[in-house]
Write a protein that holds these residues in place. Structure first.
Motif, PDB file in Angstrom:
ATOM      1  N   GLY A  80       0.816  -1.206   0.000  1.00  0.00           N
ATOM      2  CA  GLY A  80       0.000   0.000   0.000  1.00  0.00           C
ATOM      3  C   GLY A  80       0.848   1.253   0.000  1.00  0.00           C
ATOM      4  O   GLY A  80       0.608   2.197  -0.763  1.00  0.00           O
ATOM      5  N   ALA A  81       1.867   1.278   0.841  1.00  0.00           N
ATOM      6  CA  ALA A  81       2.729   2.457   0.946  1.00  0.00           C
ATOM      7  C   ALA A  81       3.497   2.720  -0.340  1.00  0.00           C
ATOM      8  O   ALA A  81       3.761   3.873  -0.690  1.00  0.00           O
ATOM      9  CB  ALA A  81       3.706   2.275   2.104  1.00  0.00           C
ATOM     10  N   ARG A  82       3.858   1.655  -1.056  1.00  0.00           N
ATOM     11  CA  ARG A  82       4.655   1.811  -2.275  1.00  0.00           C
ATOM     12  C   ARG A  82       3.825   1.847  -3.551  1.00  0.00           C
ATOM     13  O   ARG A  82       4.359   1.944  -4.650  1.00  0.00           O
ATOM     14  CB  ARG A  82       5.697   0.694  -2.355  1.00  0.00           C
ATOM     15  CG  ARG A  82       6.742   0.808  -1.251  1.00  0.00           C
ATOM     16  CD  ARG A  82       7.896  -0.113  -1.496  1.00  0.00           C
ATOM     17  NE  ARG A  82       8.904  -0.012  -0.444  1.00  0.00           N
ATOM     18  CZ  ARG A  82       9.982  -0.783  -0.385  1.00  0.00           C
ATOM     19  NH1 ARG A  82      10.190  -1.697  -1.325  1.00  0.00           N
ATOM     20  NH2 ARG A  82      10.851  -0.633   0.597  1.00  0.00           N
ATOM     21  N   GLY A  83       2.521   1.734  -3.403  1.00  0.00           N
ATOM     22  CA  GLY A  83       1.657   1.819  -4.581  1.00  0.00           C
ATOM     23  C   GLY A  83       1.721   0.596  -5.476  1.00  0.00           C
ATOM     24  O   GLY A  83       1.511   0.694  -6.687  1.00  0.00           O
ATOM     25  N   THR A  85      -0.221  -1.858  -6.526  1.00  0.00           N
ATOM     26  CA  THR A  85      -1.650  -2.149  -6.506  1.00  0.00           C
ATOM     27  C   THR A  85      -1.949  -3.618  -6.739  1.00  0.00           C
ATOM     28  O   THR A  85      -2.883  -4.176  -6.126  1.00  0.00           O
ATOM     29  CB  THR A  85      -2.375  -1.291  -7.549  1.00  0.00           C
ATOM     30  OG1 THR A  85      -2.011   0.091  -7.351  1.00  0.00           O
ATOM     31  CG2 THR A  85      -3.879  -1.408  -7.415  1.00  0.00           C
ATOM     32  N   ALA A 112      -0.373   5.642   1.230  1.00  0.00           N
ATOM     33  CA  ALA A 112      -0.769   5.632  -0.182  1.00  0.00           C
ATOM     34  C   ALA A 112      -1.305   7.006  -0.582  1.00  0.00           C
ATOM     35  O   ALA A 112      -1.037   7.500  -1.684  1.00  0.00           O
ATOM     36  CB  ALA A 112      -1.811   4.553  -0.433  1.00  0.00           C
ATOM     37  N   CYS A 113      -2.046   7.627   0.316  1.00  0.00           N
ATOM     38  CA  CYS A 113      -2.551   8.982   0.065  1.00  0.00           C
ATOM     39  C   CYS A 113      -1.404   9.983   0.008  1.00  0.00           C
ATOM     40  O   CYS A 113      -1.334  10.817  -0.899  1.00  0.00           O
ATOM     41  CB  CYS A 113      -3.529   9.393   1.159  1.00  0.00           C
ATOM     42  SG  CYS A 113      -5.080   8.480   1.182  1.00  0.00           S
ATOM     43  N   ARG A 115       1.715   9.555  -0.731  1.00  0.00           N
ATOM     44  CA  ARG A 115       2.654   9.384  -1.837  1.00  0.00           C
ATOM     45  C   ARG A 115       2.003   9.460  -3.216  1.00  0.00           C
ATOM     46  O   ARG A 115       2.666   9.281  -4.223  1.00  0.00           O
ATOM     47  CB  ARG A 115       3.399   8.053  -1.662  1.00  0.00           C
ATOM     48  CG  ARG A 115       4.213   8.054  -0.367  1.00  0.00           C
ATOM     49  CD  ARG A 115       4.876   6.731  -0.089  1.00  0.00           C
ATOM     50  NE  ARG A 115       5.498   6.721   1.228  1.00  0.00           N
ATOM     51  CZ  ARG A 115       6.155   5.686   1.734  1.00  0.00           C
ATOM     52  NH1 ARG A 115       6.284   4.577   1.026  1.00  0.00           N
ATOM     53  NH2 ARG A 115       6.685   5.763   2.937  1.00  0.00           N
ATOM     54  N   HIS A 117      -0.426   7.564  -4.667  1.00  0.00           N
ATOM     55  CA  HIS A 117      -0.703   6.303  -5.370  1.00  0.00           C
ATOM     56  C   HIS A 117      -2.207   6.193  -5.636  1.00  0.00           C
ATOM     57  O   HIS A 117      -2.945   5.534  -4.892  1.00  0.00           O
ATOM     58  CB  HIS A 117      -0.207   5.120  -4.551  1.00  0.00           C
ATOM     59  CG  HIS A 117       1.262   5.143  -4.281  1.00  0.00           C
ATOM     60  ND1 HIS A 117       2.199   5.429  -5.254  1.00  0.00           N
ATOM     61  CD2 HIS A 117       1.968   4.913  -3.133  1.00  0.00           C
ATOM     62  CE1 HIS A 117       3.418   5.361  -4.725  1.00  0.00           C
ATOM     63  NE2 HIS A 117       3.300   5.055  -3.451  1.00  0.00           N
ATOM     64  N   THR A 120      -3.918   2.666  -6.034  1.00  0.00           N
ATOM     65  CA  THR A 120      -3.899   1.930  -4.765  1.00  0.00           C
ATOM     66  C   THR A 120      -4.952   2.491  -3.812  1.00  0.00           C
ATOM     67  O   THR A 120      -5.671   1.735  -3.153  1.00  0.00           O
ATOM     68  CB  THR A 120      -2.505   2.001  -4.123  1.00  0.00           C
ATOM     69  OG1 THR A 120      -1.548   1.469  -5.041  1.00  0.00           O
ATOM     70  CG2 THR A 120      -2.453   1.211  -2.828  1.00  0.00           C
ATOM     71  N   VAL A 121      -5.026   3.814  -3.737  1.00  0.00           N
ATOM     72  CA  VAL A 121      -6.051   4.447  -2.896  1.00  0.00           C
ATOM     73  C   VAL A 121      -7.441   4.047  -3.371  1.00  0.00           C
ATOM     74  O   VAL A 121      -8.303   3.676  -2.558  1.00  0.00           O
ATOM     75  CB  VAL A 121      -5.890   5.985  -2.918  1.00  0.00           C
ATOM     76  CG1 VAL A 121      -7.094   6.666  -2.255  1.00  0.00           C
ATOM     77  CG2 VAL A 121      -4.598   6.404  -2.226  1.00  0.00           C
TER      78      VAL A 121
END
Length: 201
Positions: A80-83, A85, A112-113, A115, A117, A120-121
Motif C-alpha cells: 500500500g505504501a509503495r503503490g 496495486t 498511499a494517500c 505518496r 498512489h 492503490t487508494v
C-alpha cells in the motif's frame, strides 16, 4: 536439502523475485512463513523488492499477507505504501486485514494517500478501511494528502476519492489546523477548491 536449508533458499529466492526457485524451495520443504533476521517473511521480502510475480506466487500458496516484521511492515502494508496495486489486490483477496497499522500507527491507506498512489487508494477505498483513521502524528489520509504533498493532479484525485468516500473534511490535526487551512497556507489552490466545495472550513 534439509528443511532449514530449503527455508533459507526460499528467503533468498523471494528477495530475488525468482519464482521457479521459490517453487523449488517450497517443494523441498521450506516453511512459507520462515523469517529472516529482521523478521521478514518471504512474501514481505518479495514485496520489498518490488517483485510482483513472486509476491503473487507466494500469496497464491497461502503466505500470510498480514505477518509483520520487526518494524511492523507487512506485505499488505508495504504494498500500500509503495503503490504496488497488484500486490494489494492479491493481498485483499487473500484476507488482508486493513485494520493493521504500521510503525507510525497508520493503515495502508494513509501512506498511499501521502505518496500519490491513486490506483492503490482507489482499490483500498473499495474495502471497509477507516478513511478517517488517525496515525500517531494525528493525521488522516486526507491530511497527509495535503500536508505532505504538492497539490498536483494525483493528490487532487486522491482528495476527490477520499471526499467521495465520506472523509471528514474538517478533521483537524493536533494543532487544530484543518485540511483546507493547510491547503491554503501551502498555495494548493485546486485542492483548496475541492475542500471548500465539500464544506471545508
Amino acid at each position: 536439502m534439509t528443511p532449514e536449508d530449503a527455508s533459507a533458499a526460499l528467503l533468498s529466492a523471494a528477495a530475488a523475485g525468482d519464482v521457479p526457485a521459490i517453487e523449488r524451495a517450497l517443494a523441498s520443504g521450506a516453511q512459507i512463513e520462515t523469517r529472516d533476521e529482521r523478521g521478514r517473511t518471504p512474501v514481505l521480502l518479495a514485496t520489498a523488492g518490488g517483485h510482483v510475480a513472486a509476491a503473487q506466487a507466494l500469496i497464491a500458496r497461502g503466505a500470510n499477507v498480514n505477518a509483520q516484521d520487526a518494524q511492523q511492515d507487512s506485505a499488505f502494508l508495504l504494498a500500500g505504501a509503495r503503490g504496488m496495486t497488484e500486490i494489494v489486490r492479491a493481498a485483499l483477496a487473500a484476507g488482508a486485514d486493513w485494520r493493521i497499522t504500521n510503525r507510525y500507527g497508520g493503515t495502508a491507506l494513509i501512506p498511499a494517500c501521502e505518496r500519490g498512489h491513486v490506483e492503490t487508494v482507489r482499490l483500498l477505498l473499495t474495502t471497509d478501511i477507516d478513511v478517517d483513521h488517525l496515525n500517531r502524528l494525528g493525521w488522516t489520509g486526507l491530511l497527509e494528502a495535503v500536508i505532505l504533498a504538492d497539490g498536483g493532479p494525483r493528490h487532487q484525485e486522491i482528495v476527490r476519492l477520499l471526499l467521495a468516500r465520506g472523509a471528514q473534511v474538517n478533521q483537524a490535526d493536533r494543532d487544530g489546523v484543518t485540511p483546507l487551512q493547510h491547503a491554503e497556507r501551502m498555495g494548493q489552490r485546486e485542492v483548496a477548491a475541492l475542500l471548500r466545495a465539500a464544506g471545508g472550513r
